[in-house]
Enzyme design. Sequence first.
Site, PDB file in Angstrom:
ATOM      1  N   CYS A 183     -18.329 -33.645 -27.603  1.00 14.02           N
ATOM      2  CA  CYS A 183     -20.426 -32.875 -27.413  1.00 14.02           C
ATOM      3  C   CYS A 183     -20.009 -31.393 -28.796  1.00 14.02           C
ATOM      4  CB  CYS A 183     -20.256 -32.435 -25.692  1.00 14.02           C
ATOM      5  SG  CYS A 183     -19.020 -31.052 -25.111  1.00 14.02           S
ATOM      6  N   THR A 184     -21.166 -30.572 -28.406  1.00 14.29           N
ATOM      7  CA  THR A 184     -20.665 -29.065 -29.163  1.00 14.29           C
ATOM      8  C   THR A 184     -19.820 -28.258 -28.975  1.00 14.29           C
ATOM      9  OG1 THR A 184     -23.557 -29.539 -28.743  1.00 14.29           O
ATOM     10  CG2 THR A 184     -22.263 -27.467 -29.780  1.00 14.29           C
TER      11      THR A 184
END
EC number: 1.14.-.-
Length: 309
Positions: A183-184
């Site tokens: 994810c980020t």
Amino acid sequence: MTPSAPSQPVRVAALYRFARLDAFEALRAPLAAFCCGRGIKGTLLLAHEGINGTVAGSEEAIAELIDHIEAIDGLAGLEVKFSSATDMPFHRMKVRLKREIVTMGVEDIDPATSAGTYVAPADWNALISEPGTIVIDTRNTYEVSIGTFKGAVDPATASFREFPAWVEAHRAELEGRKVAMFCTGGIRCEKATAYVKSLGFEDVFHLKGGILKYLEEVPAEQSLWQGECFVFDERVSVSHGLAEGDAELCRACRHPLTASELTSPRYAAGVSCPHCFDARTDEDRQRYAERQRQVELAQARGKRPHIGS
């Protein structure tokens, strides 16, 4: 936005830590005062399961904030990703109390004690290149639209709440395979691994520090990342080396737009884009056009426009 002085670029810190915080409500006011007193802006979320947020300020102020948070019982070892911005990417400082620091909506998931195996950015390419490894992007589909890892599966979720249902629907595809998630900044995939492990899967991995740490540490010529990484501030996206990207935000629907989408006949600044054009009425577009006109007038007068960010 108000430009930063050239000698003092804005320091951006994306941070989180899963930890049991029994008295998290009492942290809200002191944290807000600490940040506001040092000109720090952004958002911090507090919940029983820990802290999460992205903030920006001077290098000195951000360093002081990290030290301050890590001195709080249970929050030592904060996961932090630093980057820079030419302008302050936030309008104000917010400290919010939440049920979860990243909302999945599943009870009894404890990433602090049951998350998957961390994989350092330097080792990530080898893992996701292994035959049989399934690589899952745990972000929302609008984020995935401007960049992801080569060969990654996009669950096409509109929110992280939809991720558990996607896993249940594709459970058979995960059986007997290494599951690598990203994810980020690391927080969503860390919680996702705890959920997947709770279903009985054992070979579950996640990218330590998320995409941001990977882009910071892995040279572009060795990278398996394709495109740009969406970020939740006025930079919109970053690329290798955490340089500000080229993506822009549709101010009508908040969807990130690639360079090619900005040339679409359905794109009009502040009014519409290919993602929202069909969902808007002519009346909507007229209203957005008037709002955009006001924004441009404010900019021409040297004022900082504010449209809800």
